[in-house]
Structures are given as structure tokens and as C-alpha cells.
Design an enzyme around this catalytic site. Structure first.
Site, short mmCIF file in Angstrom:
data_model
loop_
_atom_site.label_atom_id
_atom_site.label_comp_id
_atom_site.label_asym_id
_atom_site.label_seq_id
_atom_site.Cartn_x
_atom_site.Cartn_y
_atom_site.Cartn_z
N LEU A 37 0.85 -1.18 0.00
CA LEU A 37 0.00 0.00 0.00
C LEU A 37 0.89 1.24 0.00
O LEU A 37 1.89 1.29 0.72
CB LEU A 37 -0.90 0.02 1.24
CG LEU A 37 -1.95 -1.08 1.34
CD1 LEU A 37 -2.62 -1.04 2.70
CD2 LEU A 37 -2.97 -0.94 0.24
N ASP A 38 0.55 2.22 -0.81
CA ASP A 38 1.28 3.48 -0.80
C ASP A 38 1.26 4.04 0.61
O ASP A 38 0.32 3.80 1.38
CB ASP A 38 0.61 4.49 -1.74
CG ASP A 38 0.77 4.12 -3.21
OD1 ASP A 38 1.71 3.38 -3.54
OD2 ASP A 38 -0.05 4.58 -4.02
N PRO A 39 2.29 4.82 0.98
CA PRO A 39 2.31 5.38 2.34
C PRO A 39 1.04 6.17 2.69
O PRO A 39 0.59 6.13 3.82
CB PRO A 39 3.54 6.30 2.32
CG PRO A 39 4.44 5.67 1.32
CD PRO A 39 3.53 5.13 0.25
N ALA A 118 3.76 3.02 -5.17
CA ALA A 118 4.58 2.09 -4.39
C ALA A 118 5.15 0.97 -5.25
O ALA A 118 5.88 0.12 -4.75
CB ALA A 118 3.75 1.49 -3.25
#
Length: 141
Positions: A37-39, A118
Site C-alpha cells: 500500500l502506498d504510504p 509504491a
């Protein structure tokens, strides 16, 4: 310890950061996550522990569903709310027009990952390269 823990990942932490915290809490050295997951993204992040890590490659991470909000008329350099605003314009459309436009985003979609994502290429996250001002070729997925 062997098993799977499903974590509700909060924003502003990487998937790797979540795994590091789980390692610290459980004192389990072998740990890994499925998918990334993207930050800035929130959601369920399955973390495998101990002997369960050998099954990471067998768990599909391609069946994802997203809930998103958006701001019409604004463009940022990162294509999300964390970026610098590049342009803003007035939007004049109806709710029905927005719903019609969104209908094109249902089902299986292949897209070229944006540089601020990501997705990892040669072991480096695209968002890390983008923050260095670098652009690399990306294939649709």
C-alpha cells in the site's frame, strides 16, 4: 510464531514500516506482507509471520478494491493530495456527468503506474525515484 495478522494500515506509514512494527511487537524475525500500500493509503495489510511467510507467493495480491475521493479541477505533481498544486480550474458539471465518467473505471483495468506509486522497479519504489526527480519506463499492469 506462525500465522497471518491483518493490520488496518494507517496513512503516512509504509507497508515495510508496518511489518517492522509487527516484528517488534511479536518478536518474530520472519515476517512479510502481501501486496503493498502506498504510504498515504489506508486499508487491510495482511502480514505473514514465521512459517506462514513461505506462502506469500501463493496469496494473490491482484484482487484489490479501492475507495477513493477526488477533487475536480485540481492537478498536483504527485497525482494525489500530497503533491504540490500545479493547476486549478473551475469545474462545471452535473452529478450525472461525473457518475457517467466514473462508469469507465469499473472492472479489470490495466494502467501504467504513476511515478508517485509504491510499485517497485529494480528494488526501488517509484515514489522514491520520483522524489529524486527521476522518471523510469513503466509497463501497464
Amino acid at each position: 510464531m506462525t500465522g497471518i495478522i491483518c493490520i488496518n494500515k494507517k496513512k503516512d506509514i509504509t507497508s515495510f514500516g508496518v511489518v517492522a512494527k509487527v516484528r517488534g511487537v511479536t518478536r518474530e524475525k520472519k515476517a512479510g506482507h502481501t501486496g503493498t500500500l502506498d504510504p498515504m493509503a489506508t486499508g487491510v495489510l495482511p502480514v505473514m509471520l514465521g512459517g506462514a511467510t513461505r506462502f506469500l507467493n501463493f496469496i494473490p495480491d491482484s484482487d484489490k478494491r479501492y475507495t477513493a475521493s477526488f477533487r475536480l479541477g485540481q492537478t498536483t505533481d504527485t497525482l494525489d493530495i500530497t503533491g504540490e498544486v500545479l493547476s486549478e480550474c473551475e469545474v462545471n458539471c452535473t452529478v450525472d456527468e461525473v457518475i457517467n465518467a466514473l462508469s469507465h473505471f469499473h472492472g479489470v483495468i490495466e494502467q501504467v503506474p504513476p511515478m508517485y506509486s509504491a510499485k517497485s522497479i529494480d528494488g526501488v519504489r517509484l515514489y522514491e525515484l520520483a522524489r529524486l526527480g527521476k522518471t523510469v519506463e513503466r509497463k501497464p499492469c
